[in-house]
Design an enzyme around this catalytic site. Structure first.
Site, PDB file in Angstrom:
ATOM      1  N   GLY A  46       1.681  81.729  43.815  1.00 55.71           N
ATOM      2  CA  GLY A  46       2.801  82.660  43.898  1.00 55.71           C
ATOM      3  C   GLY A  46       4.104  81.898  43.904  1.00 55.71           C
ATOM      4  O   GLY A  46       4.138  80.722  44.301  1.00 55.71           O
ATOM      5  N   GLN A  51      12.862  80.430  45.490  1.00 61.34           N
ATOM      6  CA  GLN A  51      12.286  79.084  45.438  1.00 61.34           C
ATOM      7  C   GLN A  51      12.779  78.272  44.245  1.00 61.34           C
ATOM      8  O   GLN A  51      12.606  77.062  44.214  1.00 61.34           O
ATOM      9  CB  GLN A  51      10.749  79.156  45.422  1.00 61.34           C
ATOM     10  N   CYS A  88       2.952  76.214  51.265  1.00 58.53           N
ATOM     11  CA  CYS A  88       4.093  76.770  50.538  1.00 58.53           C
ATOM     12  C   CYS A  88       4.659  75.689  49.622  1.00 58.53           C
ATOM     13  O   CYS A  88       4.829  74.545  50.050  1.00 58.53           O
ATOM     14  CB  CYS A  88       5.160  77.224  51.534  1.00 58.53           C
ATOM     15  N   LEU A  89       4.936  76.052  48.377  1.00 58.36           N
ATOM     16  CA  LEU A  89       5.494  75.071  47.435  1.00 58.36           C
ATOM     17  C   LEU A  89       6.838  74.531  47.925  1.00 58.36           C
ATOM     18  O   LEU A  89       7.252  73.447  47.508  1.00 58.36           O
ATOM     19  CB  LEU A  89       5.683  75.706  46.051  1.00 58.36           C
ATOM     20  N   HIS A 130       3.347  86.567  51.907  1.00 58.77           N
ATOM     21  CA  HIS A 130       4.049  85.282  51.831  1.00 58.77           C
ATOM     22  C   HIS A 130       5.257  85.378  50.889  1.00 58.77           C
ATOM     23  O   HIS A 130       6.359  84.937  51.223  1.00 58.77           O
ATOM     24  CB  HIS A 130       3.069  84.202  51.351  1.00 58.77           C
ATOM     25  N   GLU A 131       5.063  85.973  49.716  1.00 62.18           N
ATOM     26  CA  GLU A 131       6.155  86.037  48.731  1.00 62.18           C
ATOM     27  C   GLU A 131       7.253  86.988  49.181  1.00 62.18           C
ATOM     28  O   GLU A 131       8.439  86.705  48.996  1.00 62.18           O
ATOM     29  CB  GLU A 131       5.612  86.440  47.356  1.00 62.18           C
ATOM     30  N   HIS A 134       9.542  85.404  51.530  1.00 57.39           N
ATOM     31  CA  HIS A 134      10.562  84.566  50.879  1.00 57.39           C
ATOM     32  C   HIS A 134      11.801  85.388  50.514  1.00 57.39           C
ATOM     33  O   HIS A 134      12.923  84.904  50.619  1.00 57.39           O
ATOM     34  CB  HIS A 134      10.017  83.936  49.588  1.00 57.39           C
TER      35      HIS A 134
HETATM   36 ZN    ZN Z   1       6.168  79.839  49.774  1.00 57.78          ZN
END
Ligand code: ZN
Length: 167
Positions: A46, A51, A88-89, A130-131, A134
């Site tokens: 995702g 991000q 998380c990226l 999670h998304e 963000h």
């Molecule tokens: Zn993340």
């Protein structure tokens, strides 16, 4: 299409509430193509627009059932509890056991502004939560216990200062 650099914590764009998508135009389609390419290259399951530095309420995801996109999404129902190793990226290379509702349903709009909904448990429910976090300026560190969070913030600060291994 282009691959964007992924912003990492504590980049301020990750801590702000993103604004609604208003224009469902060719620019938005291009943004989504770039987000998908960036997500697959990472690789991740995702990716939310903040991000890559764009404070708009849109994310892409693919939990193995094909890529999808949601704009202006919100979680409308959740149930159960599930502790799962989550990363998380934007906090690369780190994973924690994080407890969240197991099932989630999100409603929003697609690329033509049409109503869409996605729901699921396991990874699908997790990614939706999670998304959308963000888009509200919440990174997964907020779900850690205060004690663990303090320790992680200290480590991340030391990493960014390059204390370890620098003499
Ligand atoms: Zn993340």
């Amino acid at each position: 299409m282009s691959i964007f650099p992924i912003r990492t914590f504590p980049d301020p764009v990750l801590s702000m509430r993103a604004s609604d998508v208003i224009d469902f135009d060719a620019d938005l389609r291009r943004l989504v193509d770039d987000m998908l390419e960036t997500m697959f290259a990472a690789p991740g399951v995702g990716l939310a627009a903040p991000q890559i530095g764009i404070a708009k309420r849109i994310f892409v995801a693919d939990v193995g059932e094909g890529p999808f996109v949601m704009a202006n999404p919100k979680i409308v129902s959740t149930s159960g509890k599930w502790k799962f190793e989550e990363g998380c990226l934007s906090v690369p290379g780190r994973y924690w056991q994080i407890k969240r509702p197991e099932y989630a349903r999100a409603e929003g709009v697609g690329l033509d502004g049409e109503f869409i909904a996605f729901e699921g448990d396991d990874l699908m429910g997790r990614v939706l939560q999670h998304e959308i976090d963000h888009l509200d300026g919440t990174v997964l560190l907020a779900h850690l216990s205060p004690r663990v969070r303090r320790q992680v913030l200290k480590e991340l600060r030391e990493d960014s200062l390059g204390i370890e291994g620098t003499y």
